[in-house]
Design a protein around this motif. Structure first.
Motif, PDB file in Angstrom:
ATOM      1  N   VAL A  83      23.082  55.356  17.266  1.00  0.00           N
ATOM      2  CA  VAL A  83      21.741  55.195  17.851  1.00  0.00           C
ATOM      3  C   VAL A  83      21.307  53.736  17.655  1.00  0.00           C
ATOM      4  CG1 VAL A  83      19.320  55.920  17.694  1.00  0.00           C
ATOM      5  CG2 VAL A  83      21.156  57.592  17.331  1.00  0.00           C
ATOM      6  N   SER A  85      19.199  50.174  19.792  1.00  0.00           N
ATOM      7  CA  SER A  85      18.659  49.541  20.994  1.00  0.00           C
ATOM      8  C   SER A  85      18.684  48.023  20.815  1.00  0.00           C
ATOM      9  CB  SER A  85      17.250  50.054  21.313  1.00  0.00           C
ATOM     10  OG  SER A  85      16.391  49.852  20.226  1.00  0.00           O
ATOM     11  N   ARG A  90      13.267  47.066  21.943  1.00  0.00           N
ATOM     12  CA  ARG A  90      12.801  48.066  20.960  1.00  0.00           C
ATOM     13  C   ARG A  90      11.329  48.400  21.164  1.00  0.00           C
ATOM     14  NH1 ARG A  90      16.488  45.739  15.927  1.00  0.00           N
ATOM     15  NH2 ARG A  90      18.406  46.492  16.870  1.00  0.00           N
ATOM     16  N   ARG A  91      10.949  49.572  20.691  1.00  0.00           N
ATOM     17  CA  ARG A  91       9.562  50.069  20.764  1.00  0.00           C
ATOM     18  C   ARG A  91       9.072  50.204  22.208  1.00  0.00           C
ATOM     19  NH1 ARG A  91       7.310  51.115  15.364  1.00  0.00           N
ATOM     20  NH2 ARG A  91       8.915  50.304  14.032  1.00  0.00           N
ATOM     21  N   ARG A  92       9.982  50.477  23.108  1.00  0.00           N
ATOM     22  CA  ARG A  92       9.584  50.765  24.490  1.00  0.00           C
ATOM     23  C   ARG A  92       9.808  52.234  24.821  1.00  0.00           C
ATOM     24  NH1 ARG A  92      12.747  46.914  28.535  1.00  0.00           N
ATOM     25  NH2 ARG A  92      12.524  48.822  29.759  1.00  0.00           N
ATOM     26  N   GLY A  93      10.222  53.003  23.814  1.00  0.00           N
ATOM     27  CA  GLY A  93      10.449  54.425  24.047  1.00  0.00           C
ATOM     28  C   GLY A  93      11.823  54.744  24.604  1.00  0.00           C
ATOM     29  N   VAL A  95      14.879  54.813  23.082  1.00  0.00           N
ATOM     30  CA  VAL A  95      15.676  55.724  22.260  1.00  0.00           C
ATOM     31  C   VAL A  95      15.042  57.118  22.266  1.00  0.00           C
ATOM     32  CG1 VAL A  95      16.370  56.209  19.875  1.00  0.00           C
ATOM     33  CG2 VAL A  95      16.929  54.024  20.922  1.00  0.00           C
ATOM     34  N   ARG A  96      13.721  57.177  22.294  1.00  0.00           N
ATOM     35  CA  ARG A  96      13.080  58.496  22.408  1.00  0.00           C
ATOM     36  C   ARG A  96      13.590  59.214  23.659  1.00  0.00           C
ATOM     37  NH1 ARG A  96       9.506  62.126  21.162  1.00  0.00           N
ATOM     38  NH2 ARG A  96       8.759  61.134  19.275  1.00  0.00           N
ATOM     39  N   ARG A 120      16.231  55.766   8.678  1.00  0.00           N
ATOM     40  CA  ARG A 120      14.912  55.996   8.076  1.00  0.00           C
ATOM     41  C   ARG A 120      14.491  57.413   8.483  1.00  0.00           C
ATOM     42  NH1 ARG A 120       9.672  52.284   9.121  1.00  0.00           N
ATOM     43  NH2 ARG A 120      11.201  50.673   8.705  1.00  0.00           N
ATOM     44  N   PHE A 123      11.750  58.344  11.120  1.00  0.00           N
ATOM     45  CA  PHE A 123      12.041  58.154  12.544  1.00  0.00           C
ATOM     46  C   PHE A 123      12.553  59.463  13.149  1.00  0.00           C
ATOM     47  CE2 PHE A 123      14.971  57.049  15.999  1.00  0.00           C
ATOM     48  CZ  PHE A 123      14.142  56.288  16.807  1.00  0.00           C
ATOM     49  N   TYR A 124      13.520  60.088  12.462  1.00  0.00           N
ATOM     50  CA  TYR A 124      14.120  61.312  13.012  1.00  0.00           C
ATOM     51  C   TYR A 124      13.257  62.547  12.760  1.00  0.00           C
ATOM     52  CZ  TYR A 124      18.116  58.470  14.077  1.00  0.00           C
ATOM     53  OH  TYR A 124      18.919  57.489  14.608  1.00  0.00           O
ATOM     54  N   ARG A 126      10.344  62.678  13.616  1.00  0.00           N
ATOM     55  CA  ARG A 126       9.621  62.796  14.889  1.00  0.00           C
ATOM     56  C   ARG A 126      10.403  63.601  15.908  1.00  0.00           C
ATOM     57  NH1 ARG A 126       6.167  58.078  15.754  1.00  0.00           N
ATOM     58  NH2 ARG A 126       6.311  56.745  13.939  1.00  0.00           N
TER      59      ARG A 126
END
Ligand SMILES: CC(C)(COP(=O)(O)OP(=O)(O)OC[C@H]1O[C@@H](n2cnc3c(N)ncnc32)[C@H](O)[C@@H]1OP(=O)(O)O)[C@@H](O)C(=O)NCCC(=O)NCCS
Length: 392
Positions: A83, A85, A90-93, A95-96, A120, A123-124, A126
């Motif tokens: 996993v 990016s 990053r932080r653009r959604g 990986v979500r 971390r 993170f997971y 979520r």
């Protein structure tokens, strides 16, 4: 932005640069690229998804096809890995989006459960994952096992290069998969890499049966015997392997071996000097996490008694109302009913894996349970210590 599934060969030019940048010293050398290219034959059955924009790969995720025992039922498991990016994406959604699609796809392909090693855990969390125990490392001097040298145990130990002993070792792993809660194994394609490792395997046998196995290497004369997991079907297999280690007393100063969280190496010998550790220090030393992907798929698991209707909230895969019961100690699952408790996906997974008690589910904020629900969930899902063992 487009998401697509890639082949193992495509990983070299798409996800490898992201992973190498995230997890390896960098800039990386041509040798590293070549080493990765050679390893790709072990990933042909892995599901890899990437997010691309204007021909550039921005993020990637992967799932290894694995099998896992959860409460005595063996499931297809998605072993999530790789996993990463691009720093500028990053932080653009991304990986979500990728992970959500990956888990959905793996469930459609029949995976009931999933596990991973988090950089971390929050993170997971979520994504519905919950922590399960990490393996212990026991470090001891072979002298502590010397009394075993005087025992005439009914069995033998054979040392082989892993290439030669792999098949017998693999039979043992599959036996433990059937027997041991939490235990997970790779498929044939991925586990073939183990054959290539510069390791010994010590196999303990009683008659024709393999009752123990451990992979290891010796780092130097007077140094350490460094072993991976000490596997056995019971105390005799373990004693045979420990007796084998004891025979290295004049050759190595310490033995280091990995164990499940429920093992007690301090009881292996009378004069044992042993340090047992389980270091969690993210992002480099991680305890695994796991989650359920499909509640009806758990039907038939070995559980306690009683029953309860629960609502699982905030999760696309397992959200909804489920009536859970026990029929002669086997879990029954029906959709619907009037819920007596509310759980997050992580809270439900913690109970299914036996990793947390219902009271801990409440104190960790993973569910809303009254006293009656705590008792009923505790009776249905007694605590058990899962031992994932596989690292990925
Ligand atoms: C961790 C990483 C994969 C996240 O990728 P990303 O594309 O930035 O993630 P997203 O933007 O999709 O974020 C998903 C969610 O996690 C949160 N999040 C992102 N980075 C986080 C972090 N470092 N810690 C905790 N939460 C984080 C986001 O806020 C978002 O939350 P929300 O959807 O509930 O609002 C990326 O930062 C990375 O490649 N890091 C280095 C490699 C790594 O550690 N990989 C994980 C290996 S297990």
């Amino acid at each position: 932005m487009e998401i697509r599934q890639i082949s193992a060969e495509e990983r070299l030019t798409t996800s490898f640069p992201l992973q190498a940048y995230a997890f390896m010293p960098s800039p990386w050398s041509d040798e590293e690229v070549e080493r990765y290219r050679k390893r790709m034959r072990f990933f042909t059955t892995t599901t890899s998804l990437i997010a691309e924009e204007d021909g550039a790969t921005l993020a990637g995720v992967a799932a290894l096809p694995m099998r896992q025992n959860v409460r005595d039922l063996v499931h297809d498991m998605a072993g999530v890995a790789g996993v990463a990016s691009h720093p500028s994406a990053r932080r653009r959604g991304l990986v979500r989006e990728l992970l959500t699609r990956l888990l959905r796809q793996m469930r459609e392909q029949g995976c009931t459960v999933s596990a991973l090693y988090p950089f971390r855990p929050s993170f997971y969390a979520r994504f519905g994952y919950v922590g399960i125990p990490r393996s212990r490392t026991a470090r001891f001097t072979p002298e502590g096992l010397s009394e075993l040298l005087r025992r005439d145990l009914p069995g033998s130990v054979q040392r082989l290069p892993i290439k030669e002993g792999f098949e017998a070792y693999d039979v043992l792993l599959h036996r433990l998969l059937a027997d041991r809660h939490g235990f997970a194994v790779f498929d044939e394609t991925r586990s073939a890499e183990v054959r290539e490792e510069p390791m010994w395997v010590a196999l303990a046998r009683v008659g024709d049966e393999v009752v123990g196995g451990v992979r290891y290497r010796v780092d130097e004369h007077g140094g350490d015997l460094l072993a991976s997991n000490l596997f056995s079907t019971g105390p005799l297999g373990r004693a045979l392997l420990l007796q084998f280690f004891a025979r290295h007393v004049d050759q190595v100063r310490h033995v280091e071996v990995l164990l499940g969280a429920d093992e007690t190496p301090e009881l292996w010998g009378t004069d044992m000097t042993v340090t047992t550790t389980a270091t969690v220090d993210n992002p480099t030393h991680n305890a695994p996490m796991a989650r359920v992907l499909d509640v009806p798929g758990l039907a038939g698991s070995r559980v306690g008694h009683g029953g309860i209707t629960v609502e699982i909230t905030g999760d696309e895969l397992i959200g909804g109302v489920w009536t859970l019961g026990a029929d002669d100690g086997q879990l029954t699952v029906k959709p619907g009913g009037i819920p007596a408790a509310t759980l997050t996906a992580g809270g439900f997974s913690a109970l299914a894996y036996g990793a947390l008690d219902p009271v801990e589910v409440v104190t960790r904020g993973l569910g809303d349970l009254d006293g009656g629900a705590v008792d009923r969930l505790g009776a249905l899902f007694p605590r058990r210590t899962p031992y994932l063992f596989a690292e990925f």
